[in-house]
Every structure is written in structure tokens, then in C-alpha cells.
Design a protein around this motif. Structure first.
Motif, mmCIF file in Angstrom:
data_model
loop_
_atom_site.group_PDB
_atom_site.id
_atom_site.type_symbol
_atom_site.label_atom_id
_atom_site.label_comp_id
_atom_site.label_asym_id
_atom_site.label_seq_id
_atom_site.Cartn_x
_atom_site.Cartn_y
_atom_site.Cartn_z
ATOM 1 N N MET A 197 0.812 -1.210 0.000
ATOM 2 C CA MET A 197 0.000 0.000 0.000
ATOM 3 C C MET A 197 0.852 1.271 0.000
ATOM 4 O O MET A 197 0.381 2.333 -0.405
ATOM 5 N N ASP A 198 2.095 1.176 0.414
ATOM 6 C CA ASP A 198 2.970 2.345 0.394
ATOM 7 C C ASP A 198 3.570 2.586 -0.987
ATOM 8 O O ASP A 198 3.755 3.740 -1.393
ATOM 9 N N GLU A 199 3.867 1.506 -1.726
ATOM 10 C CA GLU A 199 4.728 1.660 -2.892
ATOM 11 C C GLU A 199 4.204 1.080 -4.197
ATOM 12 O O GLU A 199 4.566 1.558 -5.266
ATOM 13 N N HIS A 200 3.399 0.031 -4.158
ATOM 14 C CA HIS A 200 3.115 -0.670 -5.406
ATOM 15 C C HIS A 200 2.264 0.190 -6.334
ATOM 16 O O HIS A 200 1.276 0.796 -5.906
ATOM 17 N N PRO A 201 2.605 0.243 -7.618
ATOM 18 C CA PRO A 201 1.852 1.112 -8.536
ATOM 19 C C PRO A 201 0.396 0.708 -8.728
ATOM 20 O O PRO A 201 -0.413 1.534 -9.161
ATOM 21 N N ARG A 202 0.023 -0.519 -8.404
ATOM 22 C CA ARG A 202 -1.364 -0.956 -8.595
ATOM 23 C C ARG A 202 -2.231 -0.753 -7.346
ATOM 24 O O ARG A 202 -3.403 -1.121 -7.357
#
Length: 761
Positions: free
Chosen positions: A179-184
Motif C-alpha cells: 500500500m505504500d509503494e506498489h503502482p497498482r
């Protein structure tokens, strides 16, 4: 009323209770030969056998093997998958903070015209020492088999995102990284999380994200055999339980959380194996995953609906749901019904207002007494019975103890009712008990609306039953028609109220038996007219009808609580090398030692615990032979002091390749800020020694170590202690193998080797 008729009433009530509890069991396993579009737990078993072949804590070699195998399975199923690698630091549990180098696996099944992704979530790491077949190998297998079934049918409108998180056991760190980083992360329209806290049992939807009204409606319509309750969510929210769904909730994403929690003796234990897992629970979870993925995969997920609902099961696991704002009006309506019934009772001289108030106080005392009695009995059992003393949660034969303690609670309730009947009338006690239910209804409708249904609908049925029989009859003798009316009036209350104590027993276990006992006594208050009809106000027969089988059940439970190879005894043993002192110790957190573990703690070498292991209250320590093991290393890359603030840049590592490391700072000055592996600690300033120190644990320590920066007020010296951990004992020090009827536990300590080193900077 004749005894044959009373017996018929008793048997009818018993049948209703048994029938309702029977609905709280998972469905039968669907065989491997089922059509391709159907979820089959037997097909899921093939995935489960691979993922749960060995313990796979984050950063271990087994964890890497599980990652590679999972990627291979996804490739075989025809979907592209990627590994999201990230460093995470979580502060939700306080000091020492949780940090990890995580490797999430993300796969996507594209939709035809996606309005948002349906995220199916499970974690693929396990705790050290446990194969994690249930927790959460079952969730991984569910997602893989659901993916196969989805691909066998027509494409869905929406994308389906399969997220296999890492380091959930370390503090939901993989979920945070996603939730912090993934583009999706911004594509997700709803998240469905699958986890476990036991080895079987019914799979309950026990928690939700925000705006749960529309997901719950779809669950009620399309999930086979749904078991769900907004009461679960209220309890889970207040107990601070955290799963991967937590990060989606915090981001405002709707979601549903599923888990089974019976057989908790296997939870986080080496016995959490495929052979001990109930495949029916996997089938139940899979039915949820497949049916809801298809349903949410067809909906427009760009909905603005943010309303929440009160929801619960009735007969046939039918789910009733209504908007949360309805809770206070329902409470007001039932308060009016109570007043009407009380006025009619006064007119018929069945109960006076003062007598009803006294009945409420008396019944509250009865409930407290029953809870104290059963809680006290459980407390004694846990301290006297040799097998129960060593079980961290529930015993293997927990169902036997649940039956016994439930009967004891009913016997105490019946005995208390007979005692109260010496001073108060039957109508006054019945209305008094329902007055207490009304108070609880009003309180929950205002403060915990999701729990208000539990008091509203049983209260309504009890009031109608009281009105139709006791008040209408006045002082006339009971008739067969009265008996039939009372049994009919009991059915709604049984449907809603009876599962509560059972699910509390499963969730809280024997150590907290007072809570379900309290609810049993409370539910008994709904059926005081029935108890009166059965002679409970005048005779000991009703209390004896519960007490005698309760005593027998308790005797059977105690007699069958031993250990065997199939039900091994948990025992904790760890080896600790103090690099600074050049000494070594055996450690244990056990209250009672089995003979094999006791051999490492001879009386002449007994010591008070001095080696610090985070989260573990040690009970004993003894000297051990020193094994030459590399010690954790610390390298200072820079050390500057400006404006009264000292900034240290450090690198910490485990030369022996341990996957877990603990860093602890002791400083008389405050730790102003810190950064671990590029992640800044987002917490207020913490005092140093005054707060007991500052530190973190790190899972998945890379070979090159972890960068760490520290800002400390003042230029004085600080002490840093590093401890690394591997998940096995030194084999050369084990004189003989552990017997098969004993297993290593608990996961934070057992079968581990700790090596510490101290530094003064």
C-alpha cells in the motif's frame, strides 16, 4: 403441566440449539473430480502440500524456496507475476519496532473492462518453527485454486489482483509495503483477505473495511454458506487484531476479512501441518473466494456508497443486514414494547415495576456470579491439570472443555434462578432479565451499533413470548398451547443469541472462559419463562440436568488432555551466546519442563534469566557450552555532532547469515530520530534509558547488512546491543533427539540460536 410435556419442551429447545450450532460447521470437501469451474479443496491440497512442506519465516532459505515455487505455480496457471521487493518499518506495536526486507508476490488476471481490481490477499510467510499449513498456507492454496477456477470460465469485467504478502507475521509489513509503494495499489476497488488462527472450523467473515453495506449485501446474496456478523467487527476492532486487511482499511478501501479459528492448539506451532488441517475449512474459504471474486469481478467498483451496515446470521446462515442508523430507532421501538409489556404485567399482577427493577439487579448479580464461577473453575484447571498448564492457548480437546464449561454455566444459572425465586416472582425475574437486555441494547445501539442486533432481536422474541404466555396466562396453570408458544418464541432468540457463546469459546479459549460463561448466563435470561415451565423455580431438577452431564463432560475432558505423537506437548528451548561476556546459556519460557527439556536445566546450574529476547518473558536460564559462532557486527560509517545533536550512520549485519536481527539502544539521552534501511521512523521523540531503551527487530536481513542512522541528543556515549537469530539449535550440543511427543514452542523463542554483541560508541 405434566412431565411428558415438560420433557417434550426441553427436547424441542435442545434440538433447536443443536440445529443452530450444527449450522456453524464448514461445508463438505468438493472432490478433485469436480467440474473445472468449481472450487475443490482436494485440488487446493496439491498447492498446500508444497507451500507447507517446511517452516518459511521471512528471510529464510525455505522462504525463498516457497517464493520460487509460488511463482512457478502462477506461471503454470498462465498469469504473469512479479516480486515486489521493499524495505518496511512498522510502528503499530510500539518498541521495538518491526522492520523487514519483504518480497511480495503480485499477479494479475486482467478483466475485459475493469472498473477497479478485486484483490484476493493471503500471506505466504510462516512463523519460525511452524509449517503454517493453516496460517496461512491455506490462504495461499485458496487463491491458487480460485485462480484456476476463474480462468476456466469467461473473463470477468474487472481485474483480479492476487497479492501474496510477505512478513505478515512480522507485523503486516508486506501489506504495508504494497500500500505504500506498489503502482497498482490505487486500482483496488475491494480487498478480500484470507487467513487462519487455528486448524479448522467454520470460516467467518469477521471484519470489514469502510463502507461495508454493499459488500455485505453481495456476500449475503452470492456466497454459499456465509457466516458473518457485525459483532465480530466490533470486537476485532477493540481487541486490536491486525491482518493484511488492516492496511486496506487504513487506506479507505472496502474489504472483507475471512478466517477460521478452531483447533487453536496448532496455531503458530510445529503441529500446524497439512495432516492436522481440516480441509472442509479450506473448502469454505475457497467457496467465498471464488463466488465473491466472480460477483465483485462483474460489478462497477466505482461506487460512491460509503454506508455501513449492521448484519448477522439467522437460521440457515441467512444474512440479515440493515443500515447502521436504524440501530437507535430499533432500540427505541423495543424500549416502547418493553414498557407496554411491563404495564400489562403490572395490570395482570404478574410483576410490579419495583419487583422488575429488583429482578434486573438480581439477574445482573447472577450473571456476574456465573462468570466468576466458570472463570474460577477454568483458572483452577489451567493451574492444576499438568497438560493444561503447558498449553499456551487451548488444549487439543478444547471442544470437550467447551461442552463441559457451557453445561456448568447453565447449571450455575439454573441454580441461581432457583435461589432468586425464593424472594422474587417469576414474572419479576423474567422482566428484570429483559430489562438488563434492554439496557445493553440501548448502550450498544449508541456506542457499538454493529453489536446492537445481538440484543435487539432476541429481546423482541423474548418479550413477545413473555407477553403471549406468562402475562396472558396470569396465574393460570400452564397448558400445552403455552408450551408450544414458548418454543416458537424461543426460535428467533436461539438463532441469533446461541452462536455467541460458542464463537466466544472458540475465539478466546479456555483462559478467558469467564466471557462466554457470562454470555451463557445472559442468554439464559431470555428463557426464564421456559425455566419456570420446566420447574426450575421450584426444583433442583433443572440445575441437576445441566450439572450431572457437565461434571461427566469435564471428567472426560480432563482424562483426555494428555499428549502423544499426534498431539505433541509444546516446549521452549533456545541457545544464547553472549559475545561480549564470552558465555552461553540455555533459555526457556516454560512454566513446567518436560523431562527432555529439563535435562538442559540442572538444578545446580539454575540462574535467573538475564539474556534479553524481545517479546518473550523467560522463566529460566542455565549455563551452556560455548560454541564458536560469528557475532553480529556493527560498522560506524560516520559520527558527527552539531548543535548538541549527535548523528550516527551505522551498518549492522549478521556474519553468520542469520535472517533476523534485534538492535537495542541504551542511552541516557533521548533518541530524537532514526532511519532503518532507508525508512524513517514516523513516531514522536522517544526518551532513551528513561523509556527502557529504543530499538527494532529486522526480518530478512540481507547479506550485506542494514544501513541505520540515529540522532541522539547530546554527545555522550551510547550503548548498542545487537542480537541475531537462526531457527535451529546447535546440533553438536544436543545429546539426544527430542522425543516425538514433544514439539518446539513458542515461535518467538523455541529451537533458536541467539548470538549477541554489545558496542559502546
Amino acid at each position: 403441566m405434566s412431565w411428558p410435556l415438560r420433557l417434550a419442551v426441553a427436547l424441542a429447545l435442545l434440538a433447536l440449539v443443536v440445529l443452530r450450532l450444527a449450522e456453524l460447521r464448514p461445508p463438505d470437501v468438493v472432490p478433485e473430480s469436480a467440474p473445472p469451474g468449481v472450487f475443490s479443496a482436494e485440488r487446493a491440497l496439491r498447492h498446500l502440500a508444497r507451500i507447507a512442506a517446511e517452516p518459511r519465516p521471512t528471510g529464510s532459505a525455505a522462504h525463498r524456496r516457497a517464493r520460487d515455487d509460488l511463482l512457478a505455480r502462477l506461471s503454470e496457471l498462465g498469469v504473469e507475476a512479479e516480486v515486489q521487493r521493499a524495505s518496511v518499518l512498522g510502528t503499530r506495536w510500539g518498541l521495538p519496532y518491526d522492520a523487514a526486507r519483504v518480497e511480495n508476490i503480485v499477479a494479475r488476471l486482467p478483466g475485459t473492462d475493469s472498473t477497479g481490481a478485486v484483490a484476493l490477499v493471503a500471506h505466504y510467510d510462516s512463523v519460525p518453527g511452524s509449517p503454517g499449513a493453516a496460517d496461512d498456507g491455506s490462504g495461499v492454496a485458496v487463491l491458487l485454486e480460485a485462480l484456476r477456477a476463474l480462468k476456466s470460465g469467461a473473463p470477468l469485467r474487472n481485474d483480479v489482483l492476487l497479492l501474496f504478502t510477505d512478513a505478515e507475521e512480522g507485523g503486516v509489513l508486506g501489506g504495508e509495503a504494497f500500500m505504500d509503494e506498489h503502482p497498482r495499489r490505487g486500482e483496488i476497488g475491494i480487498a478480500l483477505n484470507f487467513d487462519a488462527r487455528g486448524a479448522g472450523g467454520v470460516v467467518a467473515m469477521f471484519d470489514t473495511g469502510p463502507g461495508n453495506a454493499w459488500p455485505v449485501r453481495e456476500l449475503a446474496r452470492f456466497a454459499p454458506h456465509p457466516v458473518a456478523s457485525s459483532l465480530f467487527s466490533e470486537v476485532a476492532r477493540r481487541m486490536g487484531h491486525s491482518t493484511d486487511l488492516s492496511v486496506f482499511k487504513a487506506a479507505g478501501i472496502p474489504g472483507l476479512n475471512f478466517a477460521f479459528s478452531d483447533g487453536v492448539a496448532h496455531y503458530h506451532a510445529p503441529s500446524d501441518t497439512v495432516s492436522n488441517l481440516d480441509l472442509r475449512s479450506v473448502q469454505h474459504a475457497g467457496d467465498y473466494a471464488l463466488s465473491l471474486a466472480r460477483r465483485f469481478g462483474a460489478l462497477d467498483l466505482r461506487r460512491p456508497d460509503s454506508a455501513d451496515a449492521v448484519f448477522f446470521n439467522t437460521w440457515g446462515t441467512h444474512v440479515v443486514a440493515y443500515p447502521v442508523p436504524w440501530a437507535p430507532p430499533i432500540a427505541a421501538l423495543l424500549a416502547g414494547l418493553f414498557v407496554a409489556v411491563a404495564l400489562l404485567a403490572r395490570r395482570r399482577r404478574v410483576a410490579s415495576p419495583g419487583g422488575s427493577a429488583a429482578g434486573a439487579l438480581a439477574f445482573a448479580a447472577l450473571i456476574a456470579g456465573v462468570a466468576a464461577a466458570v472463570g474460577g473453575l477454568a483458572w483452577i484447571l489451567l493451574r492444576v491439570h499438568p497438560a493444561l498448564r503447558v498449553m499456551p492457548l487451548d488444549p487439543y480437546n478444547a471442544p470437550a472443555y467447551r461442552v463441559a464449561l457451557a453445561l456448568v454455566a447453565l447449571a450455575a444459572s439454573a441454580a441461581g434462578y432457583r435461589l432468586l425465586r425464593r424472594r422474587l416472582g417469576a414474572g419479576e425475574l423474567a422482566l428484570g432479565a429483559l430489562l438488563l437486555w434492554l439496557v445493553l441494547l440501548v448502550a450498544t445501539s449508541l456506542a457499538m451499533p454493529g453489536a446492537s442486533f445481538y440484543f435487539a432481536f432476541p429481546l423482541a422474541s423474548a418479550l413477545l413470548g413473555l407477553l403471549a404466555v406468562a402475562i396472558r396466562r396470569g396465574g393460570a396453570p400452564e397448558t400445552p398451547g403455552d408450551a408450544a408458544l414458548l418454543v416458537a418464541a424461543a426460535a428467533p432468540g436461539i438463532a441469533v443469541a446461541v452462536p455467541g457463546p460458542y464463537l466466544l469459546f472458540v475465539a478466546l479459549g479456555l483462559p478467558m472462559a469467564a466471557a462466554p460463561a457470562l454470555v451463557i448466563a445472559l442468554v439464559f435470561g431470555l428463557f426464564l419463562p421456559h425455566a419456570e415451565l420446566l420447574g426450575g423455580g421450584r426444583s433442583r431438577r433443572l440445575s441437576l440436568a445441566f450439572a450431572l452431564p457437565g461434571a461427566a463432560a469435564l471428567a472426560v475432558a480432563c482424562a483426555t488432555s494428555g499428549f502423544s505423537e499426534a498431539r505433541p506437548r509444546p516446549a521452549s528451548l533456545a541457545y544464547a551466546l553472549d559475545g561480549a561476556a564470552g558465555t552461553a546459556h540455555w533459555l526457556s519460557a516454560d512454566r513446567d519442563l518436560d523431562p527432555w527439556t529439563a535435562s538442559f536445566f540442572p538444578a545446580e546450574r539454575a540462574q535467573a534469566p538475564s539474556f534479553l529476547v524481545p517479546f518473550v518473558p523467560l522463566t529460566r536460564q542455565s549455563e551452556a557450552e560455548v560454541v564458536a559462532l560469528p557475532k553480529p557486527s556493527l560498522t560506524v560509517t560516520s559520527d558527527e555532532t552539531r548543535g548538541g545533536v549527535r548523528t550516527l550512520r551505522l551498518r549492522v549485519a549478521s556474519p553468520r547469515g542469520a535472517p533476523w536481527l534485534f538492535a537495542w539502544v541504551m542511552s541516557p539521552a533521548a533518541v530524537r530520530s532514526a532511519e532503518v534501511d532507508g525508512r524513517r521512523v514516523r513516531e514522536p521523540v522517544r526518551a532513551g534509558a528513561a523509556a527502557g531503551g529504543w530499538g527494532f527487530t529486522y526480518m530478512g536481513v540481507p547479506a550485506g547488512g542494514v544501513e541505520w542512522s540515529l540522532e541522539v541528543a547530546g554527545a555522550g556515549p551510547i550503548e548498542i546491543r545487537l542480537v541475531d537469530r537462526t531457527y535451529e539449535l546447535p546440533r553438536e550440543l544436543l545429546r539426544e533427539p527430542r522425543p516425538k511427543e514433544i514439539m518446539g514452542a513458542s515461535f518467538r523463542l523455541a529451537d533458536s540460536t541467539f548470538v549477541s554483541q554489545s558496542f559502546r560508541l
